[in-house]
Scaffold this motif. Structure first.
Motif, short mmCIF file in Angstrom:
data_model
loop_
_atom_site.label_atom_id
_atom_site.label_comp_id
_atom_site.label_asym_id
_atom_site.label_seq_id
_atom_site.Cartn_x
_atom_site.Cartn_y
_atom_site.Cartn_z
N VAL A 105 4.55 -6.03 1.90
CA VAL A 105 3.46 -6.50 0.31
C VAL A 105 1.89 -6.47 1.20
O VAL A 105 1.14 -5.92 -0.34
N GLY A 106 2.03 -5.85 2.06
CA GLY A 106 0.66 -6.00 2.56
C GLY A 106 0.75 -4.36 2.27
O GLY A 106 -1.08 -3.61 2.27
N ALA A 107 1.31 -3.37 2.00
CA ALA A 107 1.38 -1.60 1.72
C ALA A 107 0.24 -1.59 0.54
O ALA A 107 -0.42 -1.13 -0.34
N MET A 108 1.06 -2.91 -0.49
CA MET A 108 0.97 -3.10 -2.13
C MET A 108 -0.56 -3.43 -2.24
O MET A 108 -0.91 -2.75 -2.13
N ARG A 109 -1.17 -4.53 -0.85
CA ARG A 109 -2.11 -4.67 -1.44
C ARG A 109 -3.24 -3.67 -0.58
O ARG A 109 -3.99 -3.16 -1.23
N SER A 110 -2.99 -2.75 0.32
CA SER A 110 -3.51 -1.96 0.45
C SER A 110 -3.92 -0.79 -0.30
O SER A 110 -5.22 -0.24 -0.83
N LYS A 111 -2.92 -1.06 -1.02
CA LYS A 111 -2.51 0.58 -2.58
C LYS A 111 -3.69 -0.40 -3.38
O LYS A 111 -4.71 1.38 -4.05
N CYS A 112 -4.13 -1.18 -3.87
CA CYS A 112 -4.78 -1.56 -4.16
C CYS A 112 -6.11 -1.13 -4.36
O CYS A 112 -6.90 -0.13 -5.34
N LEU A 113 -6.92 -1.15 -2.77
CA LEU A 113 -7.88 -1.00 -2.17
C LEU A 113 -8.32 0.20 -2.97
O LEU A 113 -8.93 1.58 -3.57
N GLU A 114 -7.33 1.90 -2.75
CA GLU A 114 -7.10 3.11 -2.53
C GLU A 114 -6.99 3.69 -3.90
O GLU A 114 -8.21 4.35 -4.10
N LEU A 115 -6.29 2.90 -4.33
CA LEU A 115 -6.73 3.01 -6.40
C LEU A 115 -8.23 2.85 -6.47
O LEU A 115 -8.29 3.35 -7.66
N ALA A 116 -7.73 1.35 -6.47
CA ALA A 116 -9.76 1.64 -6.76
C ALA A 116 -10.69 2.66 -7.03
O ALA A 116 -11.19 2.54 -7.49
N GLU A 117 -10.47 3.07 -5.91
CA GLU A 117 -11.16 4.49 -5.48
C GLU A 117 -11.14 5.54 -6.46
O GLU A 117 -12.49 6.51 -6.46
N GLY A 118 -9.91 5.62 -6.65
CA GLY A 118 -9.82 7.39 -7.17
C GLY A 118 -9.64 6.74 -9.05
O GLY A 118 -8.85 6.36 -9.55
N PRO A 119 -10.85 6.75 -10.06
CA PRO A 119 -10.84 6.26 -11.52
C PRO A 119 -9.63 7.15 -11.95
O PRO A 119 -10.00 6.04 -13.26
N GLY A 120 -9.48 8.29 -11.70
CA GLY A 120 -8.66 9.09 -12.76
C GLY A 120 -7.11 9.14 -12.41
O GLY A 120 -6.05 9.13 -12.48
N THR A 121 -7.03 7.89 -11.17
CA THR A 121 -5.12 7.65 -10.88
C THR A 121 -4.91 6.67 -11.78
O THR A 121 -5.83 5.70 -12.53
N ASP A 122 -3.62 7.10 -12.57
CA ASP A 122 -2.98 5.69 -13.33
C ASP A 122 -2.03 4.94 -12.36
O ASP A 122 -1.23 5.37 -12.14
N PHE A 123 -2.68 3.51 -12.42
CA PHE A 123 -2.30 2.58 -11.87
C PHE A 123 -1.06 1.92 -12.01
O PHE A 123 -0.34 0.77 -11.40
N THR A 124 -0.48 2.31 -13.50
CA THR A 124 -0.05 1.96 -14.37
C THR A 124 1.75 2.93 -13.21
O THR A 124 2.87 2.34 -14.02
N LEU A 125 1.43 3.62 -13.09
CA LEU A 125 3.03 4.67 -12.97
C LEU A 125 3.85 4.13 -11.54
O LEU A 125 2.94 3.60 -10.69
N ASP A 126 5.23 3.73 -11.81
CA ASP A 126 5.90 3.56 -10.31
C ASP A 126 5.59 4.24 -8.77
O ASP A 126 5.26 4.59 -7.79
N ALA A 127 5.36 5.52 -9.18
CA ALA A 127 4.69 6.48 -8.02
C ALA A 127 3.19 6.62 -7.93
O ALA A 127 3.39 6.54 -5.92
N SER A 128 2.93 5.29 -7.81
CA SER A 128 1.13 5.39 -7.94
C SER A 128 1.19 4.47 -6.20
O SER A 128 0.70 3.91 -5.82
N TRP A 129 2.58 3.36 -6.31
CA TRP A 129 2.76 1.98 -5.51
C TRP A 129 3.64 2.87 -4.64
O TRP A 129 4.01 3.61 -4.50
N PRO A 130 3.83 1.67 -3.47
CA PRO A 130 5.04 1.96 -2.56
C PRO A 130 6.54 1.61 -2.79
O PRO A 130 6.00 0.36 -3.78
N GLU A 131 7.32 2.22 -2.98
CA GLU A 131 8.19 1.53 -3.31
C GLU A 131 9.05 0.55 -2.32
O GLU A 131 8.46 0.22 -1.14
N CYS A 132 9.67 -0.76 -2.63
CA CYS A 132 10.03 -1.84 -2.23
C CYS A 132 11.21 -1.12 -1.32
O CYS A 132 11.92 -1.05 -1.68
#
Length: 143
Positions: A105-132
């Motif tokens: 959960v901590g890694a997921m939350r940290s990823k939010c901030l990283e994804l927000a910095e890259g406006p071209g990143t597709d955050f809807t893709l599973d590959a954009s998120w840490p695997e459970c």
């Protein structure tokens, strides 16, 4: 000002500038009203972060509903109250898996901030998120 629903998706912004609130305005309208580009960019970044946080929350709850999380926490608390020597192997695994869940959960939350910095990143893709982790999947399936 054009109607909110006429704005292309992601283009409706809300912000405060120079003591004035702008609710659901388009970028062109904000510029025409004298809002500086830096303020518009900041509002866009904030709106993107809010959207990404909602995606993150959706993904976490898809793995472990609120009730599952409550049950996991209750079980972990009960086990943690025991002396280490009195814990079964299953109880030790549950505690280890609960720690892995919190780390994920901590890694997921940290990823939010990283994804927000890259406006071209597709955050809807599973590959954009840490695997459970598998141990977390196994744990959540118990509850």
């Amino acid at each position: 000002m054009s109607d909110y629903y006429d704005q292309p998706e992601g283009q409706s912004l809300s912000l405060k500038h120079a003591g004035r609130s702008f609710i659901a305005w388009g970028e062109a309208e904000l510029k025409a009203a004298g809002v500086p580009q830096a303020a518009i960019d900041e509002a866009q970044k904030g709106a993107r972060l809010t959207t990404i946080k909602a995606e993150c929350r959706k993904r976490i709850y898809a793995q472990a509903s609120s009730e599952t999380q409550i049950n996991m926490a209750t079980a972990a608390a009960a086990i943690a109250g025991k002396a280490v020597a009195d814990r079964s192997a299953e109880e030790a695994t549950l505690l280890t898996s609960t720690k892995a869940a919190l780390d994920w959960v901590g890694a997921m939350r940290s990823k939010c901030l990283e994804l927000a910095e890259g406006p071209g990143t597709d955050f809807t893709l599973d590959a954009s998120w840490p695997e459970c982790p598998p141990e977390v999947v196994a744990l959540t399936e118990q509850f």
